[in-house]
Design an enzyme around this catalytic site. Structure first.
Site: not given
Length: 586
Positions: A127-129, A131, A135
């Protein structure tokens, strides 16, 4: 005398690669061992190890700062380290490699016979900020890394489009470890009792194989307790968060990631309302029309929730679920008193750390601790945060935000150029890293204050790096390998979609030349966007949002800024990157 083979590699493929190879060679000669070293870098692979060399070797040493495919070494004693240990103490490294007793064979890495072979041995979440890019790049890195280590894996991706490839209860139960590669808060409640290892998306992208090996060795048992002892799980999750090296940045990005869908939906609905009903669509004369309704949904519902969502999920990242209500209520207060997104950030951190402190200090015993997350912490947290926002924090922040907003709306000339240059260069500096995300979060937050010019500059500057690299692979073919030229087509698609991370593979191979070239073009794109007075009402989408009426103002000038930045970076890449050998290019 023992026979050893080695591979050395570093991001640029020059200094550390050669230094590590030389150090290993000299150490082997002094110890009376036979050593063959293959070097991998931007100039291609040299002294390639043959299948016979590998078969005859007693040990294999991988001294690399980039991902190295280890499939051909299956069945051999394998030692994987960075280039620095090889440079500093090659003799110790050789002794360690020859002293290993457990070969890295598929049989040694096979799962216990009792478990269901159809289930993955490793389950993971990325998951990344935003998305989007990180990700899925992290998921791909973990899948490749698991394969290299002869493990099966299933990766669930959590992003702006929701969870995909969702893990089942059976898969979680049957897995040996849970691997979390995330830059945002991930709910750990379903992994109670499992061995868990946490890292960041960048680590998984850079070397998924190393992350998998580290996870298998260092994964720690999670609490198996549930129900009334939920507070213990909260403490465990918060302890893991406090150890995170990103700290406050990670909490802020978690809030931003949850806020983005509200900004996108609200901004596009407002733009559609303007397109259908004109710039005065919000007046009572248009009440009841489709245009007025779309505008109202976007402005008074979508945008109204942005600051509370930002604050609530910052607090949630810090204090888990007990922080959500105080954070969102604090965000509502910030919006109502004119403190905007800056007040929302303040409320989120205030709520998160207040609830965290209360949770640590209030001890009610095991039978009453279940009241804390649902009653005591939300109530006390909301009272404290609400009073502080009204009487202490809110007023000064509202004054500061008004001053910033007035200044930004009045930017002209050299001031506009400077801000555009700064935001643009930040977007290309680390292409999805903390500096990039800081610029993005700043611009996204300003949308809530109806300041749209920085968002336009940021998106133009973020599209430029991958677009410039794609163009450079066409204009300057002798600077790029065949694989890089082929990848240029996909990089172009990422660029038009505003996925700056598409430039990362090129920058990783030659950072000292690629990154300055990209920063130069992005700075130009950002500065021109600001000077032309371009505005963007949505925080993402690339060229796909440009045709929407009123999503972008001064569309022609905006496209010119993107094209100019792309050309500047492409030409700079052609000038800074060195031509490759004919063998490497073909």
């Amino acid at each position: 005398m023992s026979k050893i083979v080695a591979v050395t590699a570093c991001p640029t493929g020059i200094a550390h690669t050669i230094m590590a190879a030389e150090a290993l060679q000299q150490a082997a000669d002094r110890a009376g061992h036979s050593l063959q070293v293959e070097t991998q870098g931007s100039a291609g692979t040299r002294n390639t190890l043959s299948a016979a060399d590998i078969a005859d070797a007693d040990a294999v040493i991988i001294a690399a700062d980039t991902a190295v495919n280890t499939d051909r070494f299956a069945g051999k004693n394998l030692l994987v380290v960075g280039t620095v240990p090889a440079i500093r103490d090659a003799e110790a490294l050789i002794r360690q490699a020859l002293g290993q007793v457990r070969p890295a064979t598929p049989a040694a890495l096979a799962p216990p016979p009792a478990r269901d072979p159809a289930l993955p041995q490793i389950v993971a979440i990325t998951s990344c900020p935003t998305g989007i890019a990180h990700t899925f790049m992290a998921a791909e890195g973990l899948e490749t890394g698991a394969k290299a280590n002869h493990y099966s894996i299933k990766v669930e991706t959590q992003g702006s489009v929701g969870a995909q490839n969702t893990l089942t209860e059976a898969e979680i139960e049957g897995a040996e470890i849970v691997l979390i590669a995330a830059d945002t808060k991930v709910d750990m409640s379903r992994f109670a009792g499992k061995r868990i290892y946490e890292t960041h998306t960048k680590a998984a992208i850079k070397d998924g194989a190393l992350v998998v090996r580290t996870a298998l060795a260092q994964a720690k048992q999670a609490s198996a307790e549930t129900g009334a002892d939920y507070a213990d799980q909260v403490k465990t999750a918060k302890a893991q968060q406090s150890a995170s090296r990103t700290g406050a940045y990670k909490h802020l990005m978690t809030g931003v990631s949850y806020m983005i869908p509200f900004v996108v939906a609200g901004g596009l609905l407002i733009a559609l309302g303007f397109a259908l009903g004109g710039i005065y669509v919000y007046e009572d004369a248009n009440k009841g029309t489709l245009a007025w309704t779309l505008f109202t949904i976007g402005a008074k519902s979508g945008f109204a929730l942005m600051v509370p969502i930002l604050a609530g999920f910052i607090a949630h990242s810090i204090a888990d679920r007990p922080g959500l209500a105080p954070g969102m209520i604090g965000g509502m207060i910030a919006a109502s008193i004119g403190a905007g997104f800056i007040g929302g950030i303040a409320a989120g951190f205030l709520a998160g750390y207040t609830v965290k402190y209360l949770n640590d200090k209030i001890q009610l015993g095991r039978h009453l601790d279940g009241l804390k997350p649902v009653l005591i912490l939300p109530l006390l947290g909301t009272v404290i945060v609400g009073l502080l926002m009204y009487y202490v924090v809110g007023g000064p922040v509202a004054v500061a935000l008004t001053a910033i907003t007035t200044w930004l709306k009045g930017l002209q000339g050299s001031n506009a150029i400077f801000l555009g240059l700064l935001l643009g260069s930040m977007m290309a500096f680390d292409m999805g890293g903390p500096v990039n995300k800081a610029a993005y979060a700043f611009a996204t937050g300003l949308i809530t204050s109806e300041v749209y010019a920085p968002m336009a500059a940021v998106m133009a500057a973020g599209m430029t790096p991958p677009l410039a690299l794609a163009l450079a692979t066409v204009l300057f073919k002798n600077r790029f390998s065949t694989d890089e030229r082929e990848a240029g087509k996909a990089t172009a698609v990422l660029g038009i979609a505003f996925i700056t991370e598409g430039a990362i593979p090129y920058a990783a191979k030659d950072p000292l030349r690629v990154i300055p070239a990209l920063m130069l073009g992005s700075a130009v794109a950002g500065a021109l966007s600001m000077v032309f007075g371009c505005e963007l009402r949505v925080p993402h989408g690339g060229v796909f949002v440009l045709p929407i009426p009123n999503a972008v103002t001064n569309l022609g000038a905006y496209l010119l800024a993107i094209v100019a930045g792309t050309l500047v970076s492409a030409v700079a890449l052609g000038g800074l990157k060195r031509p490759l050998s004919a063998a490497a290019v073909s």
